[in-house]
Design a protein around this motif. Structure first.
Motif, PDB file in Angstrom:
ATOM      1  N   VAL A  56       4.256  -7.813   0.822  1.00 59.18           N
ATOM      2  CA  VAL A  56       3.781  -6.760  -0.068  1.00 59.18           C
ATOM      3  C   VAL A  56       3.325  -7.413  -1.366  1.00 59.18           C
ATOM      4  CG1 VAL A  56       4.375  -4.658  -1.293  1.00 59.18           C
ATOM      5  CG2 VAL A  56       5.364  -5.108   0.953  1.00 59.18           C
ATOM      6  N   VAL A  57       2.074  -7.199  -1.716  1.00 59.63           N
ATOM      7  CA  VAL A  57       1.525  -7.740  -2.948  1.00 59.63           C
ATOM      8  C   VAL A  57       1.228  -6.568  -3.866  1.00 59.63           C
ATOM      9  CG1 VAL A  57      -0.336  -9.089  -3.952  1.00 59.63           C
ATOM     10  CG2 VAL A  57       0.545  -9.677  -1.699  1.00 59.63           C
ATOM     11  N   HIS A  58       1.852  -6.558  -5.052  1.00 59.04           N
ATOM     12  CA  HIS A  58       1.723  -5.418  -5.953  1.00 59.04           C
ATOM     13  C   HIS A  58       0.581  -5.563  -6.948  1.00 59.04           C
ATOM     14  CE1 HIS A  58       5.343  -3.620  -4.415  1.00 59.04           C
ATOM     15  NE2 HIS A  58       5.948  -4.786  -4.535  1.00 59.04           N
ATOM     16  N   GLU A  59       0.217  -6.779  -7.290  1.00 59.11           N
ATOM     17  CA  GLU A  59      -0.844  -6.947  -8.269  1.00 59.11           C
ATOM     18  C   GLU A  59      -2.163  -7.264  -7.575  1.00 59.11           C
ATOM     19  OE1 GLU A  59      -0.143 -11.516  -9.552  1.00 59.11           O
ATOM     20  OE2 GLU A  59       1.193 -10.003 -10.361  1.00 59.11           O
ATOM     21  N   ARG A  60      -3.225  -6.779  -8.161  1.00 57.57           N
ATOM     22  CA  ARG A  60      -4.551  -6.978  -7.591  1.00 57.57           C
ATOM     23  C   ARG A  60      -5.165  -8.238  -8.200  1.00 57.57           C
ATOM     24  NH1 ARG A  60      -8.672  -2.310  -6.236  1.00 57.57           N
ATOM     25  NH2 ARG A  60     -10.502  -3.573  -5.853  1.00 57.57           N
ATOM     26  N   PRO A  61      -5.580  -9.204  -7.344  1.00 61.11           N
ATOM     27  CA  PRO A  61      -6.162 -10.437  -7.876  1.00 61.11           C
ATOM     28  C   PRO A  61      -7.535 -10.198  -8.497  1.00 61.11           C
ATOM     29  CG  PRO A  61      -5.833 -10.558  -5.492  1.00 61.11           C
ATOM     30  CD  PRO A  61      -5.434  -9.209  -5.919  1.00 61.11           C
ATOM     31  N   ALA A  62      -7.998 -11.172  -9.236  1.00 63.49           N
ATOM     32  CA  ALA A  62      -9.321 -11.084  -9.863  1.00 63.49           C
ATOM     33  C   ALA A  62     -10.409 -11.021  -8.793  1.00 63.49           C
ATOM     34  CB  ALA A  62      -9.531 -12.289 -10.770  1.00 63.49           C
ATOM     35  N   TRP A  63     -11.563 -10.489  -9.148  1.00 63.77           N
ATOM     36  CA  TRP A  63     -12.611 -10.263  -8.152  1.00 63.77           C
ATOM     37  C   TRP A  63     -13.164 -11.541  -7.534  1.00 63.77           C
ATOM     38  CZ3 TRP A  63     -17.580 -11.952  -8.460  1.00 63.77           C
ATOM     39  CH2 TRP A  63     -18.035 -12.358  -9.702  1.00 63.77           C
ATOM     40  N   PRO A  64     -13.278 -12.683  -8.241  1.00 59.09           N
ATOM     41  CA  PRO A  64     -13.745 -13.877  -7.530  1.00 59.09           C
ATOM     42  C   PRO A  64     -12.778 -14.315  -6.433  1.00 59.09           C
ATOM     43  CG  PRO A  64     -13.933 -14.203  -9.895  1.00 59.09           C
ATOM     44  CD  PRO A  64     -13.155 -12.943  -9.684  1.00 59.09           C
ATOM     45  N   LEU A  65     -11.485 -14.159  -6.694  1.00 57.95           N
ATOM     46  CA  LEU A  65     -10.505 -14.496  -5.665  1.00 57.95           C
ATOM     47  C   LEU A  65     -10.571 -13.522  -4.502  1.00 57.95           C
ATOM     48  CD1 LEU A  65      -7.388 -15.401  -7.850  1.00 57.95           C
ATOM     49  CD2 LEU A  65      -9.028 -16.944  -6.776  1.00 57.95           C
ATOM     50  N   ARG A  66     -10.749 -12.234  -4.810  1.00 54.56           N
ATOM     51  CA  ARG A  66     -10.867 -11.228  -3.739  1.00 54.56           C
ATOM     52  C   ARG A  66     -12.113 -11.461  -2.910  1.00 54.56           C
ATOM     53  NH1 ARG A  66      -9.758  -6.998  -7.728  1.00 54.56           N
ATOM     54  NH2 ARG A  66     -11.940  -6.508  -7.498  1.00 54.56           N
ATOM     55  N   LEU A  67     -13.210 -11.854  -3.550  1.00 56.40           N
ATOM     56  CA  LEU A  67     -14.452 -12.095  -2.823  1.00 56.40           C
ATOM     57  C   LEU A  67     -14.304 -13.271  -1.860  1.00 56.40           C
ATOM     58  CD1 LEU A  67     -17.442 -11.438  -2.406  1.00 56.40           C
ATOM     59  CD2 LEU A  67     -17.951 -13.043  -4.253  1.00 56.40           C
ATOM     60  N   ALA A 109      -4.266 -13.839  -2.988  1.00 54.38           N
ATOM     61  CA  ALA A 109      -5.476 -13.027  -2.825  1.00 54.38           C
ATOM     62  C   ALA A 109      -5.746 -12.750  -1.355  1.00 54.38           C
ATOM     63  CB  ALA A 109      -6.674 -13.733  -3.452  1.00 54.38           C
ATOM     64  N   VAL A 110      -5.514 -13.729  -0.510  1.00 54.83           N
ATOM     65  CA  VAL A 110      -5.708 -13.524   0.933  1.00 54.83           C
ATOM     66  C   VAL A 110      -4.694 -12.516   1.457  1.00 54.83           C
ATOM     67  CG1 VAL A 110      -5.467 -14.674   3.177  1.00 54.83           C
ATOM     68  CG2 VAL A 110      -6.822 -15.729   1.389  1.00 54.83           C
ATOM     69  N   ALA A 111      -3.451 -12.606   0.997  1.00 60.47           N
ATOM     70  CA  ALA A 111      -2.431 -11.652   1.428  1.00 60.47           C
ATOM     71  C   ALA A 111      -2.724 -10.244   0.914  1.00 60.47           C
ATOM     72  CB  ALA A 111      -1.058 -12.108   0.965  1.00 60.47           C
ATOM     73  N   ALA A 112      -3.327 -10.129  -0.270  1.00 64.84           N
ATOM     74  CA  ALA A 112      -3.615  -8.817  -0.850  1.00 64.84           C
ATOM     75  C   ALA A 112      -4.881  -8.199  -0.285  1.00 64.84           C
ATOM     76  CB  ALA A 112      -3.742  -8.939  -2.365  1.00 64.84           C
TER      77      ALA A 112
END
Length: 141
Positions: A6-17, A65-68
Motif C-alpha cells: 500500500v503506497v499512500h503518497e503519490r509520486p511526482a509526475w516524471p516518476l509516474r510517467l 512509483a512503480v508500486a504506486a
C-alpha cells in the motif's frame, strides 16, 4: 502468502510517467509464453549495464512509483518479478543502472525478485516477510 503493498503518497509526475511506460513493457512481457518471460526480463535488465550506477535514493523512489502506479486497463496482478523488472527499466530511463535479483529462502519456502544497487543496497526485499526471513540471492543481472 504475499503481502499487499500500500503506497499512500503519490509520486511526482516524471516518476509516474516512467513507471507507467515500464509497466506497459512488463505487461507486454507477460503475454509471452511461460518459458520466455524470465529470459525477456533478464535480457531487458542486461541492456542497461553500461549506464552509470544509480544511488539507493533514486532506486527507492522509482520502486515506490512503480508500486504506486496502476495501469487502468490492466486487470491482472503485478507480482514481484514485474515490479522489479519495471524498476530496473525505469532506472534505465533515467540514465542509471541497478541490478535485477532473483532469490529464494527455505523457511517459509518461497521465491522473490527485488532490485539492488551496484553497491549492494537491496530495494524491495521487505515484501512477503523479507525482514523476518531473509532472502538469499540466486541470480543477479
Amino acid at each position: 502468502m504475499a503481502r499487499v503493498i500500500v503506497v499512500h503518497e503519490r509520486p511526482a509526475w516524471p516518476l509516474r510517467l516512467s513507471a507507467a511506460l515500464t509497466l506497459t513493457v512488463v505487461v507486454a512481457i507477460r503475454a509471452l509464453p511461460q518459458g520466455r518471460r524470465v529470459r525477456a526480463r533478464v535480457a531487458l535488465a542486461r541492456t542497461a549495464r553500461r549506464l552509470p550506477a544509480a544511488d539507493a535514493a533514486r532506486v527507492r523512489a522509482l520502486h515506490g512509483a512503480v508500486a504506486a502506479c496502476r495501469l487502468w486497463w490492466w486487470r491482472g496482478q503485478l507480482d514481484c518479478k514485474d515490479r522489479a523488472a519495471a524498476t530496473v527499466l525505469a532506472t534505465a530511463l533515467t540514465g542509471r543502472y541497478c541490478r535485477l535479483v532473483h532469490g529464494a529462502r527455505t523457511f517459509p519456502s518461497g521465491f522473490h525478485s527485488w532490485v539492488e544497487t551496484v553497491d549492494g543496497t537491496p530495494v524491495g526485499t521487505e515484501e512477503d516477510n523479507g525482514g523476518d526471513h531473509p532472502w538469499t540471492a540466486v541470480h543477479r543481472t
